[in-house]
Design an enzyme around this catalytic site. Structure first.
Site, PDB file in Angstrom:
ATOM      1  CE  LYS A 311      -3.716  -2.355   2.762  1.00 38.61           C
ATOM      2  NZ  LYS A 311      -4.317  -2.302   3.970  1.00 38.61           N
ATOM      3  CG  HIS A 312       0.226   4.481  -2.383  1.00 38.59           C
ATOM      4  ND1 HIS A 312       1.198   4.567  -3.374  1.00 38.59           N
ATOM      5  CD2 HIS A 312      -0.982   4.305  -3.200  1.00 38.59           C
ATOM      6  CE1 HIS A 312       0.434   4.310  -4.675  1.00 38.59           C
ATOM      7  NE2 HIS A 312      -0.449   4.162  -4.447  1.00 38.59           N
TER       8      HIS A 312
END
Length: 678
Positions: A311-312
């Site tokens: 995920k970011h």
């Protein structure tokens, strides 16, 4: 290169407050009162691509059979409550959570347990749970709470009324583990208080599915590489040829009832001809690099098994998900120069090229707005809430600026460079001085606006996430000048509503990672990709010169990143930040991009050791794969109902299979010569 979309699942994730992670493997952690503060050749049989695609799909199915679906007895046992805990305090654990039981033996005032994620920079401690005083001697009061296991965390115990610190410790919880936080008097004195954490039920290894999937992929790569090595050996090829020839001869003889005349007509050996890709102006390393970025992007957009490193980043720093978009922009820049040069050499006029550039930009922006505003997730949208920025929108603007810039100053590649191999050592830089002047001016604008634009209620030059970061002093300053410009020019309703900073930093204001100011550095990154394309074309067939220049760019950009970040995640002058598209983020990812080309070019295009499969196929059809995976994300067989929605292994299986299917689709379209270009 992920397209942030406000789906229902993202809304749920945006409300989650994660921050603690991983099992440290210890049985207990003990701290006394007031501890210190936490700190060959490209040869193969005909149809080798089909074999690779089939092996990839088979590996996905094998992953599915090994990883999922199934219940999680470990989670059920970890969530089971001790008999001394009241049933009203039962807590059902979710993915990336552990159970923490607080046992307080102190008869004094009530206590409050605070926590802070180690990834949350200068954050205000958040209340985890209030703990009442012990009722009777020998019978501690008990409280239960679910804690996040994504990152390590800092636990701080205070008296509720006096806000006086009792004890403080760092700890890493493991997924679905069961822990007890023990608060009691020390043995050395009545005023001494000790805090211990003990493990009641050991956590599960949540990274095991990723390890299995990686080993399956590694085994596949080794098997294919070994097969290609065997096929490159003349003795092995001759043996295979003779074996096939012998079997074919026997079959024909038997079918003709052993007719000597028919058998004699076979005459000579059947030769296996080595398959080679058709000669083309395209460089396979460019399409392979694009395909690598695209496949990683598809995987992380589909969830990446719900692992935090797919995920970011909440703010500063890098994860796998933060790599793919800038690489895609970089390789788009290389493609712009290579394709434009090819069209100009074929006699295409600049006016016609300008029309193509404008039309393609318009289509990219329109398709992007459609993709990031899905009605099937949110219901019918009103025009005043349509999100304007997005991945394709940024690609469109970046493409337009860089393409027009190159078209305006386009010069024919001298024959002495392209054909004879003789060229000035700095030809790729000297010929681009007007473009460089424009790019440096753009970067000066980014630096000036970022560090000198006054933002109401925020310090000048603020680069933080706002929220509870920086001691909670600037809660509405998320993104500094970048966020302020987007909210001022586009309005809150037209921006992404669930930024990644909300997970750890509890930000309340809107912030769009594909905003206006960050597009400047996107243009800079694409132009660095243009320089890579110029190196490949100006020094064609001069492998040593190309590799030297790739190495030089990799080192120079890496040193710039070191200077800007001071080799620190948060303390540098300009930290690496995907949300801001900071200049250090651009130089760091560009350095990686030049390094990847440094590896791919000799392996794929010069030596032919690797054809680029299977990444080459989606790289040839990138727009179709990107739009297709976004549109069909929630359709079967790319998504199905999971037996255990809180299982990493089931999510990982689903995401691997969905990604492999898009590789297979890209391969089929490639074989049928179907390419979607705009």
């Amino acid at each position: 290169m992920t397209s942030a979309r406000p789906s229902a699942s993202e809304k749920r994730r945006a409300r989650e407050r994660g921050g603690c992670g991983g099992d440290d493997g210890g049985a207990a952690a003990r701290l006394e009162q007031r501890p210190r503060a936490a700190t060959g050749s490209m040869s193969a049989l005909p149809g080798a691509g089909r074999v690779l695609a089939a092996l990839l799909l088979a590996a996905s199915v094998l992953s599915a059979s090994l990883l999922a679906p199934g219940g999680s007895p470990e989670r059920d046992s970890a969530a089971a409550q001790p008999r001394d805990l009241d049933q009203k305090k039962h807590i059902e654990l979710k993915m990336d959570q552990a159970l923490l039981l607080i046992h307080n033996e102190l008869p004094g005032p009530s206590l409050t347990l605070y926590w802070t994620s180690e990834r949350c920079y200068h954050c205000l401690p958040q209340i985890l749970v209030n703990v009442s005083q012990s009722g009777k001697p020998g019978k501690p009061s008990t409280a239960a709470v679910a804690v996040s296991t994504q990152h390590g965390c800092i636990l701080q115990l205070n008296y509720t009324v006096e806000e006086k610190e009792v004890c403080r410790m760092e700890y890493k919880f493991g997924e679905f583990g069961n822990y007890s936080f023990l608060i009691k008097r020390g043995h050395n004195g009545a005023s001494e208080i000790t805090c211990d954490i003990v493990i009641n039920v050991h956590p599960v290894d949540s990274n095991l599915p990723v390890t299995i999937a990686f080993l399956i992929g590694l085994t596949l790569i080794i098997a294919v590489s070994f097969l290609r090595f065997l096929l490159s050996l003349d003795d092995f090829n001759n043996w295979i040829s003779k074996a096939i020839n012998s079997r074919e001869t026997d079959r024909l003889i038997n079918s003709e009832l052993g007719s000597p005349s028919r058998a004699g007509s076979l005459g000579g050996d059947i030769q296996l001809e080595a398959w080679r890709p058709p000669a083309a102006a395209r460089l396979r390393c460019v399409d392979t690099f694009r395909g690598i970025s695209l496949i990683i992007m598809v995987f992380v957009n589909y969830g990446g098994g719900k692992y935090w490193y797919f995920k970011h980043s909440s703010w500063n720093g890098l994860t796998v998900a933060d790599l793919v978009f800038p690489w895609f922009v970089f390789i788009m820049g290389s493609s712009i120069f290579l394709s434009m040069t090819s069209m100009l050499q074929r006699g295409c006029s600049k006016l016609k090229l300008m029309w193509k550039i404008t039309w393609r930009t318009f289509l990219l922006i329109c398709i992007g707005i459609i993709v990031v505003n899905p009605n099937y997730c949110l219901g019918p949208l009103s025009w005043d809430k349509v999100r304007i920025p997005g991945v394709l929108q940024r690609l469109g603007v970046t493409y337009f600026v860089v393409a027009v810039l190159e078209l305006s100053f386009a010069k024919p590649v001298p024959d002495s460079c392209a054909l004879e191999g003789h060229c000035s050592s700095l030809r790729d830089l000297v010929s681009s001085w007007p473009q460089w002047l424009f790019i440096l001016t753009l970067e000066s604008i980014w630096l000036g606006v970022t560090f000198f634009l006054p933002v109401p209620g925020c310090p000048v030059g603020y680069l933080g996430p706002g929220g509870i970061g920086d001691g909670g002093k600037y809660p509405n300053c998320t993104g500094g000048a970048a966020g302020y410009i987007d909210r001022l020019l586009l309005g809150d309703e037209h921006l992404y509503q669930h930024p990644s900073s909300a997970v750890l930093y509890h930000t309340e204001v809107t912030y769009d990672p594909e905003g206006i100011l960050g597009t400047i550095n996107s243009i800079v990154m694409a132009f660095l990709g243009v320089q890579a394309g110029k190196i490949l074309l100006y020094y064609k067939d001069q492998t040593k010169d190309i590799l030297i220049r790739f190495t030089a760019w990799c080192c120079v950009l890496g040193l710039i990143s070191v200077a800007l970040t001071e080799v620190s995640g948060n303390e540098g002058f300009i930290p690496v930040n995907k949300n801001l598209w900071s200049i250090s983020y651009v130089t760091t990812l560009s350095s990686f991009a030049f390094f990847i080309l440094l590896v791919l070019y000799p392996v794929v295009d010069v030596k032919g050791i690797w054809t680029g499969a299977p990444f080459f196929y989606p790289g040839m059809n990138s727009i179709l794969v990107y739009v297709g995976h976004e549109v069909f994300e929630n359709y079967f067989p790319f998504q199905w109902k999971l037996e255990d929605n809180q299982s990493h292994r089931e999510h990982l299986t689903q995401n691997i299979v969905a990604t492999a299917l898009w590789v297979l689709i890209a391969y089929i379209l490639y074989k049928k010569k179907v390419f979607w270009k705009i």
